[in-house]
Design a protein around this motif. Structure first.
Motif, PDB file in Angstrom:
ATOM      1  N   SER A  78      36.335  33.833  27.982  1.00  0.00           N
ATOM      2  CA  SER A  78      35.858  34.403  29.126  1.00  0.00           C
ATOM      3  C   SER A  78      36.828  34.331  30.215  1.00  0.00           C
ATOM      4  CB  SER A  78      34.584  33.586  29.607  1.00  0.00           C
ATOM      5  OG  SER A  78      35.174  32.155  30.197  1.00  0.00           O
ATOM      6  N   GLY A  79      37.024  35.009  31.255  1.00  0.00           N
ATOM      7  CA  GLY A  79      37.691  35.270  32.270  1.00  0.00           C
ATOM      8  C   GLY A  79      38.637  36.816  31.974  1.00  0.00           C
ATOM      9  N   THR A  80      39.422  36.951  32.787  1.00  0.00           N
ATOM     10  CA  THR A  80      40.230  38.335  32.512  1.00  0.00           C
ATOM     11  C   THR A  80      41.544  37.982  32.617  1.00  0.00           C
ATOM     12  OG1 THR A  80      40.069  38.578  35.106  1.00  0.00           O
ATOM     13  CG2 THR A  80      38.229  39.672  33.937  1.00  0.00           C
ATOM     14  N   ILE A  81      42.400  39.081  31.905  1.00  0.00           N
ATOM     15  CA  ILE A  81      43.744  39.088  32.006  1.00  0.00           C
ATOM     16  C   ILE A  81      43.951  40.576  32.408  1.00  0.00           C
ATOM     17  CG2 ILE A  81      45.928  39.065  30.853  1.00  0.00           C
ATOM     18  CD1 ILE A  81      44.327  36.885  29.018  1.00  0.00           C
ATOM     19  N   ALA A  82      44.805  41.081  33.426  1.00  0.00           N
ATOM     20  CA  ALA A  82      45.166  42.335  34.003  1.00  0.00           C
ATOM     21  C   ALA A  82      46.476  42.378  33.904  1.00  0.00           C
ATOM     22  CB  ALA A  82      44.340  42.721  35.219  1.00  0.00           C
TER      23      ALA A  82
END
Length: 291
Positions: A78-82
């Motif tokens: 889960s979470g995001t990487i941009a």
């Protein structure tokens, strides 16, 4: 900055080149009834264009897992990487390959990061050819890369076994630079080298950053190396960021107890002072007591 502020993961900045937000990574258990192990527990950090963020922690802290998650080498729970404003945490293989132009990596071991049966020129040509560079332009770019990392022009025709560890790591740096990335993940890039060679490679990385503007996520267990390289430092412990601040603050006036213990464990030139610091580190529990 207060201790309360530094004991939280960093909120990704609006101008971040790389923004990791509440990242969680879990690895499955070895047996079918064994529950998964959470390796990263809600990590947030940011790397701005042209800067070095040092990520420091002891073995098993989860620091390399962050780098591997950014590279798409481990699944994200889960979470995001941009990156550059684009979500990359669940990219398909084709888009991930296309990102190689902007995002590269330097691994720890210069002895295994190069194919022993291929020349240095072949190793440097590979990312160029993958991006559609023609043969003549590739040769010119390879010659330029060798000059930039201070290796002789004839290195392109030689095999990796003909070079020292430090020289091989320079080749790995040249390969990472080949197509002009915006960010390089440096995963313990000097830990396999002797101290003199470490300094040479670190100076080279700083020189390259100054001339190209590339950003680094610099991963290491060595707080002194991280201080030398970084604009800012994030400290990771048991899969969580416990402190983030400018490099001088973290490495001279740390707020978190774990960071202070890491500082005590860092080597110093004075033998007596080193003995005192080691004893203090053992008392704090970071170093095991000798029998």
């Amino acid at each position: 900055m207060s201790a309360q502020q530094t004991n939280r993961s960093e909120e990704p900045a609006d101008d971040a080149l790389l923004a990791v937000d509440e990242l969680r990574v879990s690895f499955p258990g070895k047996g079918w009834r064994t529950p998964a192990t959470e390796v990263l527990g809600g990590v947030s950090l940011a790397v701005r264009p042209g800067e070095t963020l040092g990520l420091v922690g002891e073995s098993g802290s989860g620091k390399s897992t962050i780098g591997r998650a950014v590279l798409g080498l481990v699944p994200v729970a889960s979470g995001t990487i941009a990156f550059g404003g684009e979500r990359i945490d669940h990219l398909g293989s084709a888009r991930r390959r296309a990102m190689g132009r902007d995002l590269q990596v330097i691994f720890q071991d210069p002895y295994t990061s190069l194919n022993p049966s291929r020349t240095i020129g072949d190793a440097l040509a590979e990312p160029l050819i993958a991006q559609g560079t023609d043969v003549r332009a590739s040769r010119e770019r390879i010659a330029e890369l060798l000059r930039r990392v201070h290796l002789p022009a004839d290195a392109a025709a030689r095999l990796p076994r003909e070079f020292s560890g430090g020289q091989r790591q320079r080749v790995a740096i040249a390969r990472a630079l080949a197509i002009g990335p915006r960010l390089i993940i440096c995963d313990e890039p000097v830990s396999a080298l002797d101290l003199t060679t470490q300094r040479t490679v670190l100076d080279l990385l700083l020189e390259i950053q100054e001339t190209t503007g590339v950003a680094y996520l610099f991963i290491s267990h060595d707080l002194s190396v991280v201080r030398f390289m970084s604009h800012r430092v994030a400290v990771i412990h048991h899969g969580e960021i416990v402190e983030t601040a400018d490099a001088e603050s973290v490495t001279t006036r740390p707020h978190h107890a774990y960071t202070r213990t890491l500082l005590l464990a860092s080597p110093v030139a004075n033998v007596a002072r080193q003995r005192e610091r080691r004893a203090a580190a053992r008392e704090s529990g970071l170093l095991e007591q000798k029998p």
